[in-house]
Structures are given as structure tokens and as C-alpha cells.
Enzyme design. Structure first.
Site, PDB file in Angstrom:
ATOM      1  CB  SER A 422      -0.952  -0.038   1.203  1.00  0.00           C
ATOM      2  OG  SER A 422      -1.926   0.977   1.123  1.00  0.00           O
ATOM      3  CG  ASP A 483      -5.746  -3.363  -4.105  1.00  0.00           C
ATOM      4  OD1 ASP A 483      -6.505  -2.531  -3.570  1.00  0.00           O
ATOM      5  OD2 ASP A 483      -4.639  -3.674  -3.639  1.00  0.00           O
ATOM      6  CG  HIS A 593      -5.579  -2.556  -0.124  1.00  0.00           C
ATOM      7  ND1 HIS A 593      -4.632  -2.303  -1.103  1.00  0.00           N
ATOM      8  CD2 HIS A 593      -5.180  -1.844   0.960  1.00  0.00           C
ATOM      9  CE1 HIS A 593      -3.718  -1.470  -0.632  1.00  0.00           C
ATOM     10  NE2 HIS A 593      -4.014  -1.182   0.619  1.00  0.00           N
TER      11      HIS A 593
END
Length: 649
Positions: A422, A483, A593
Site C-alpha cells: 500500500s 484492488d 487490498h
């Protein structure tokens, strides 16, 4: 909906008075919802309640202190972090897109708020100050605009912002193109077992970064042959001990702060009252009331509502002044308020030091994500996400001692690996390129940066790679097939969102990626598409079914940059956010995610490779065994014949 006692007991005559309130709010006949005349507002179950109460001569808006609990749903935006909508109430989200000056004439109206005692004061002050800043910004803009100016007719500079002689850094291609499963699948190549194994190890380390206090050096050494070196938590603990020693040192001269100055600052904070913020809520209600196309019967999770919810949180930061942004940048660069934690481990066999950065997991990381206006990277013409760049500067300074120590110990044999999930992946990439551009580490000593589910943060990143003598293989971007985070800054931005960004911040007016391609930051590097098993997440319509890890190979015949751009818009983040199933701990946003699911999906690909290898070995063994047995029988016969000849002799 919970109503104020005074409202619940009003007479029919008083109710009629309520309907005539100039702010446009009325009480529904059912007493369950608060709707708008001619349109209506439907309250999200995670937002504060707004109640209207009529008095003698007072018009008041009350925020009821009851916090509705919603166990299975949380406010999730286009980022991996979770923002409670109690910080930014739903009516205010609409105001962040358009302004309404009809309420400015009623500044003298009394507005009250019943605060929630269990809320943290800092959080309440945060969104209040942001909203007041937006209000001041818009008032300044409205003074310079004509009284009857229309949003669609607003003059906005849409020039690219690139030097013509050097070429545009935003040459990325349009989103148009007839792409489907058959055409897109031809561009995909499955990764090898060795590469999948390496990605599996890095994905495991990225997931481990979320539980740094639980890391055991023995487990790292036993499972992967790695040696734990240090972490940001250890650095913070050492800094705290040193600071405590300095404070206890009698020779240490403390920094003297003026009590009067501090009290003045406190009074200024208090002056930013919540009542002023709820004036904005009243203006928002009036604005929605004026929107004839707003249909209360439509589901609240439509794309338009999702667009407003996604962009409202971003607008609050974009509208802030430069002074506030500089202060936020200083906070992002400090050790104590760094947006992400990290840890370092060594591979003694290859002299590689690995830096693993955690993803979005704090309020500081929320700041870094939303502070997304473009700025120049390292005095070049390449643009980068400002918030993540400012945070990377702080992490760069934190990494320097570990980098110089590793270089001094191993010299030319030293290697460096950067990875993260991320926001951590984006930080890893920027820090890596900063080290090379500043000449501290040579490009030969750098292994490819590997990111998992990270947003793209460069506009024209290929240019900076070329200037540093790198190619696209220096960056490996692994993204789950659905995602939302890698798509956040690289999807197609609607015109009305782009217009709001340009109105609130001048840097977006000449932003080449936004003006030419309708996106904020373009993809760079090699893109890996990871699809988990169907039991975890539905198959992407453009990918073959089943758990797999692909490289989007640009050397394949028929490849075009429009292929990747089209993939990043399917599904579009707003389409994902428009679904009820996107939210909550079991929602698709978190599911696609989550760093744990990245690890599971890559390990699933490894298991498939292992099963395939075992199956091939069995087939080969079965095919070779008859040959070996027949050769054995022939050898025995030849030995018997030789014995007979020898005995005859």
C-alpha cells in the site's frame, strides 16, 4: 432517526413553521427521516444526526450526540485506511463539491452543537478547521468571480504544463480501446516458479510489517535465512530514552515557551467553534435542496454519491493553505509522527539489506495519502505525489544510518532491497530513487523495488527512470485484480472532480496527467496482476479463471498503454464504492487490498507450481521406469552369455 425532544413535541402549527424554515429542512410525516423540500437528504447510518428545532426567533441546527452503531460497515474511501464519517458529516460532503452563498447572508443565525464527550477533541478540531479553511477559501474565490458565474463556464487553465521542446511527460494514451478477455489475455505471461517464490517472501515481509512488535528473529532466520536488524519502533524507543535523559540533565537548557503565547494559541483554537462548522452543514442542506435532480428514492450507494464520498475527504486537504501544508510536511518528516512503521533485515548469503515499510495504518498515513497535489521530484521536471514525497524525505533520513553502515561493512558487495504494501510500497519506491539520484547508492547496488497494492505516485515516472539510467524492470508493481488502491490515482477522473481540484489548488491547473489523461499519476514499471482463487474473490472479467500471477508484458505483439489504463478503469473505483458489499470488515475493498490476501494468493500460485512439478516428475518417472527395467533384463542376459563363453573356454 432520533429527534430532539423539542421537535418531537411540536404542534401542527409549529410543524408548519418548521416547513417554512429558510434553511430548507422539514420533518417527514413518518417521523423517521429528515428530508428536504423538493428533494431530500437520506442520512447515512454512520453519520451524525442533524435535527432542526424551531423556537421563538431562533433557527438552530443540532447534532444529536447519539452515535449510531453499524457493526458490519465502516466508512472506507478509495484508500486502504478507514475514515469514520463522523469526522466529515454526510451533508458536508456535498458542500465540498459546490458552494452555496445563499446562507452567507444569515451569519447572525444562532447555531448550536451538542458535542460527543467520548470523541477525541483533536479529531473534532481537525475536520472543523479543515471545513473553516475551505469556507474561507471559497469566500475569497467568490469575491473575484462574477455574481452569476456558472461552474461550467468557469475559466480554468487547462494547459499541459510541460516544456514543448522536451516533450510531454504525460504521454500515456487514452482510455479508449476495445479490450476484453481474449485481447487482454494475450498480453499476459505467467511468472516463473523462482520469481513467484521471491515475491512470496517479500509479500510475507510486507504483511509482517503490520505486526513489528511480534517479529521474532528466530522465525525469520529459520524460515527465510534472514537476520532482523532494527525497526522504527526501536528507533523511537531510543529517541524517547535520549530525550528523557536530556530532560533530566541539569546542564540541559530547556526550550522556554511563552505561556501567554500558548494560551493565545489555545484561545484561537477554541475560536474555531463547531457552531461555525455546522453553518456549513446548513449551507450544504440548502444546496442539496436546490438540486432538482436529487432523487431520494434512488439508492444512496449510486456512483454519484460514491464520487462525492470519495472526493470529499481529498478536497479537505487540497483546499488547505500553503502554511498549513508546510506544517503538515514537517510533521510527516519527523520520526515521532512518521506515517508508516518499518523494519530492516539482512540476507547474509547475498549481502542484501532489505527495508520493509508498512502501509496505511495511522492518521499520519491518512494525511500523507490525501496530501496528493503534485510537486517536483528532486529538482527535476517529473511530478510526484507531494504528501508521500514529504513522508519519504523523513524516512530517507531514518534509513541513512542503516544504509551507510551496510555500505561500510560490505563495500561493493552490498545490495539493497526495498519493498512495501500500500502506502509503504510507494514510500519504498520514492526513497529508493532518492538514494540513487543523490548519489548515495549506485543503481547497480539496488535490487528491483517491489510494491504490493500500492498507488502510483509519479506523473511521467519513465522520465526519471531514464535520467537515472534505469529501465522499467527496476520497479515491480504487484496488484490484486480488483484492488481499488492501485487504481485510486490512475483511474479516469470525472470532469466535475477535476474541476473542483483545479478550483481549490492552482497546481492542478497545469498538471499534465490530469489535463491530458484525466488522471493524477500514471503507472510506471512492470505491472504484475495477481488473481486469487474464486473462493476468495470473484474472477476479473478480463482474466482467465483461477488463481494465477501474470506479468503484463509490453513486448507482446498488440500491446498498447491503453490496455493497462483500461484495466485500471475496470472496475472503476467509483463503481466499486457504489456497491454495498464494498464496505465493512468483510467488504470487497478490504478483501482485495488486505496484505494477508496478497500472501495467500501468491502462496496459492506457488502451490500450483509445486503440484505441477511433482506431477511432471511422476510422469517422467513412470515413462523412464520401463526403459530402466528392460535395460536391466538385457544386461543380465549379456552377463549370462559372457559367463557361458568363459566357462567353455
Amino acid at each position: 432517526m432520533a429527534f430532539n425532544t423539542a421537535m418531537a413535541s411540536t404542534s401542527p402549527a409549529a410543524a408548519n413553521d418548521v416547513l417554512r424554515e429558510h434553511i430548507g429542512l422539514r420533518r417527514s410525516l413518518s417521523g423517521q427521516d429528515l428530508v428536504l423540500k423538493g428533494g431530500g437528504i437520506r442520512r447515512s447510518s454512520s453519520d451524525n444526526h442533524l435535527c432542526c428545532r424551531s423556537g421563538n426567533n431562533n433557527n438552530r441546527i443540532l447534532a444529536v450526540s447519539v452515535r449510531p452503531g453499524m457493526k458490519t460497515s465502516r466508512s472506507v474511501g478509495v484508500f486502504s485506511f478507514q475514515i469514520s464519517s463522523s469526522i466529515i458529516p454526510s451533508p458536508i460532503k456535498t458542500l465540498l463539491f459546490e458552494t452555496d452563498t445563499s446562507q452567507d447572508e444569515q451569519e447572525s443565525d444562532e447555531i448550536e452543537i451538542e458535542t460527543e464527550p467520548n470523541l477525541d477533541g483533536a479529531k473534532k478540531a481537525n475536520w472543523v478547521e479543515r471545513l473553516l479553511e475551505i469556507r474561507r477559501q471559497w469566500k475569497r474565490e467568490q469575491k473575484t468571480e462574477s455574481g452569476n458565474s456558472d461552474v461550467a463556464e468557469e475559466s480554468v487553465d487547462v494547459t499541459c504544463g510541460c516544456e514543448e521542446e522536451e516533450g510531454c511527460i504525460a504521454n500515456y494514451g487514452s482510455v479508449n480501446g476495445d479490450w476484453g478477455r481474449e485481447s487482454f489475455s494475450r498480453l499476459l505471461v505467467k511468472v516463473s516458479w523462482s520469481e513467484a517464490k521471491k515475491l512470496s517472501q517479500l509479500a510475507y515481509l510486507c504483511n509482517l510489517a503490520y505486526t513489528i512488535p511480534e517479529i521474532k528473529g528466530e522465525d525469520l532466520r529459520r524460515n527465510y535465512g534472514l537476520k532482523f536488524v532494527t525497526s522504527s519502533l526501536e528507533k523511537k524507543a531510543k529517541a524517547a530514552i535520549l530525550r528523557e535523559k536530556l530532560e533530566q540533565d541539569p546542564t540541559h537548557v530547556p526550550v522556554i515557551t511563552s505561556p501567554d503565547l500558548e494560551s493565545e494559541k489555545q484561545s484561537q483554537r477554541s475560536a474555531s467553534s463547531s457552531a461555525s462548522a455546522y453553518k456549513i452543514a446548513a449551507s450544504a442542506a440548502s444546496y442539496i435542496h436546490s438540486c432538482k435532480e436529487y432523487d431520494l428514492s434512488e439508492p444512496i450507494y449510486k456512483s454519484a454519491a460514491a464520487a462525492q464520498a470519495a472526493a470529499s475527504t481529498m478536497t479537505a486537504v487540497v483546499a488547505a493553505g500553503e502554511e498549513e501544508k508546510l506544517e503538515a510536511a514537517r510533521e510527516l518528516q519527523s520520526l515521532q509522527s512518521s506515517p508508516c512503521e518499518w523494519f530492516v533485515c539482512d540476507d547474509p548469503n547475498t549481502y542484501t539489506r532489505c527495508f520493509v515499510i508498512q502501509g496505511s495504518d495511522s492518521l499520519a498515513s491518512w494525511k500523507a495519502n490525501l496530501f496528493f497535489e503534485p510537486t517536483k521530484f528532486e529538482d527535476t521536471d517529473v511530478l510526484v505525489h507531494r504528501g508521500i514525497y514529504e513522508a519519504a524525505k523523513g524516512i530517507y533520513e531514518q534509513f541513512l544510518p542503516e544504509i551507510t553502515e551496510h555500505l561500510s561493512r560490505h563495500g561493493d558487495r552490498a545490495k539493497f532491497q526495498f519493498t512495501g504494501h500500500s502506502l509503504g510500497g510507494s514510500l519504498s519506491l520514492i526513497v529508493n530513487l532518492m538514494l540513487i539520484s543523490r548519489g548515495l547508492v549506485s543503481s547497480e547496488a539496488m535490487k528491483s523495488v517491489v510494491t504490493f497494492g500500492s498507488p502510483f505516485v509519479f506523473c511521467g515516472g519513465e522520465k526519471i527512470l531514464a535520467e537515472l539510467g534505469l529501465d522499467e524492470s527496476h520497479v515491480h508493481c504487484v496488484m490484486m485484480h480488483r484492488d481499488i488502491v492501485p487504481r485510486a490515482f490512475s483511474c479516469n477522473y470525472p470532469d466535475h472532480v477535476a474541476l473542483v481540484l483545479k478550483r481549490l489548488n492552482g497546481s492542478f491547473r497545469t498538471h499534465p496527467c490530469l489535463n491530458k489523461n484525466k488522471l493524477l499519476y500514471s503507472p510506471m514499471g512492470k505491472v504484475y496482476i495477481l488473481q486469487p482463487s474464486e473462493s476468495v474473490s470473484p474472477t476479473h472479467p478480463w482474466l482467465p479463471p483461477g488463481n494465477a500471477l501474470y506479468i503484463l508484458e509490453n513486448s507482446n505483439e498488440g500491446y498498447s498503454p491503453t490496455a493497462l489504463r483500461a484495466f485500471l478503469n475496470r472496475p472503476h473505483p467509483l463503481e466499486t464504492l457504489s456497491q454495498r458489499a464494498a464496505y465493512g470488515s468483510e467488504g470487497s475493498v478490504l478483501r482485495d487490498h488486505d496484505s494477508k490476501n496478497y500472501v495467500k494468493a501468491v502462496n496459492g500460485v506457488l502451490r500450483q507450481h509445486t503440484k505441477l512439478i511433482v506431477r511432471k516428475a511422476r510422469i517422467q518417472r513412470r515413462s523412464v521406469w520401463p526403459v530402466l527395467t528392460s535395460a536391466g533384463r538385457g544386461l543380465n542376459e549379456s552377463l549370462t552369455t559372457a559367463e557361458e563363453i568363459m566357462t567353455r573356454v
